[in-house]
Structure formats: structure tokens, C-alpha cells
Design a protein around this motif. Structure first.
Motif, mmCIF file in Angstrom:
data_model
loop_
_atom_site.group_PDB
_atom_site.id
_atom_site.type_symbol
_atom_site.label_atom_id
_atom_site.label_comp_id
_atom_site.label_asym_id
_atom_site.label_seq_id
_atom_site.Cartn_x
_atom_site.Cartn_y
_atom_site.Cartn_z
ATOM 1 N N ASP A 85 83.318 3.925 72.187
ATOM 2 C CA ASP A 85 82.311 3.777 72.963
ATOM 3 C C ASP A 85 82.444 4.000 74.463
ATOM 4 N N ILE A 86 83.754 3.473 74.909
ATOM 5 C CA ILE A 86 84.142 3.722 76.395
ATOM 6 C C ILE A 86 84.613 5.345 76.559
ATOM 7 N N ARG A 87 85.087 5.941 75.509
ATOM 8 C CA ARG A 87 85.246 7.409 75.542
ATOM 9 C C ARG A 87 84.214 8.224 75.624
ATOM 10 N N LEU A 88 83.182 7.864 74.764
ATOM 11 C CA LEU A 88 82.087 8.723 75.090
ATOM 12 C C LEU A 88 81.111 8.558 76.162
ATOM 13 N N SER A 89 81.219 7.401 76.878
ATOM 14 C CA SER A 89 80.663 7.165 78.190
ATOM 15 C C SER A 89 81.442 7.885 79.037
ATOM 16 N N THR A 90 82.724 8.007 79.146
ATOM 17 C CA THR A 90 83.605 8.948 80.267
ATOM 18 C C THR A 90 83.351 10.203 80.032
#
Length: 101
Positions: A85-90
Motif C-alpha cells: 500500500d505504501i509503495r503504491l502510494s509513493t
């Protein structure tokens, strides 16, 4: 392990005798290797490099074409849903979670 490798690559001059990280990969006072040289900034740097190692941007983008959810993508890369989730957001990518899909 990728997070700890990132510490070694980025902060080896600050590691000294070692590091103790908690489950959230934050330097912690609990343990034999509490290190005051490692701040939240260094922890965030290690997290970012670990994400890059485990979830390369080009591969994540390509796999988004075949994965309908964050959960499926996390499973594909063998990382937690939160990490994906964090990676996709970045990367500026939005996918639904399985419960929302």
C-alpha cells in the motif's frame, strides 16, 4: 532483511555494534543494541531503500496490469499489504484492497 541491508548500505558508519528495531522497523531502546545514531530519518531512508529492493517501480507498474488489488500484488511480491500500500502510494498508483474489490 531488506530493511537491515538498507541500514548497512546507507548507515554503516552509524551502526557501530548493531541495531535493535521493533516490529515497525524503528530503532528502539529495548535490546542490547539501542543506537542513538539512528533517527526516524534514517529509519525512513532504510524503509524506502528496502521498498525499492523488494518492489522495484518498473516491476510494480507492470504487475499492476495483471493484479486487481493491493492484496494480490502484495502476495505476488511476497510483502505485507501495508508495505505494498505504501509503495503504491509513493508511486502514485491506486488499487482497491480485496475487501473493496
Amino acid at each position: 532483511m531488506a530493511h537491515e541491508l538498507a541500514h548497512f548500505l546507507l548507515h554503516r558508519d552509524r551502526i557501530g555494534a548493531g541495531l535493535d528495531d521493533d516490529r515497525a522497523y524503528r530503532s528502539t531502546e529495548v535490546g542490547a543494541y539501542y543506537n542513538t545514531e539512528i533517527s526516524s530519518r534514517e529509519e525512513a531512508e532504510a524503509n524506502r531503500l528496502a521498498a525499492t529492493i523488494l518492489m522495484p517501480a518498473a516491476l510494480v507498474r507492470r504487475e499492476c496490469e495483471y493484479s486487481a488489488s493491493v492484496d494480490a500484488l502484495a502476495k505476488r511480491f511476497q510483502v505485507s499489504r501495508q508495505a505494498m500500500d505504501i509503495r503504491l502510494s509513493t508511486l502514485g498508483i491506486q488499487l482497491p484492497t480485496e475487501s473493496a474489490a
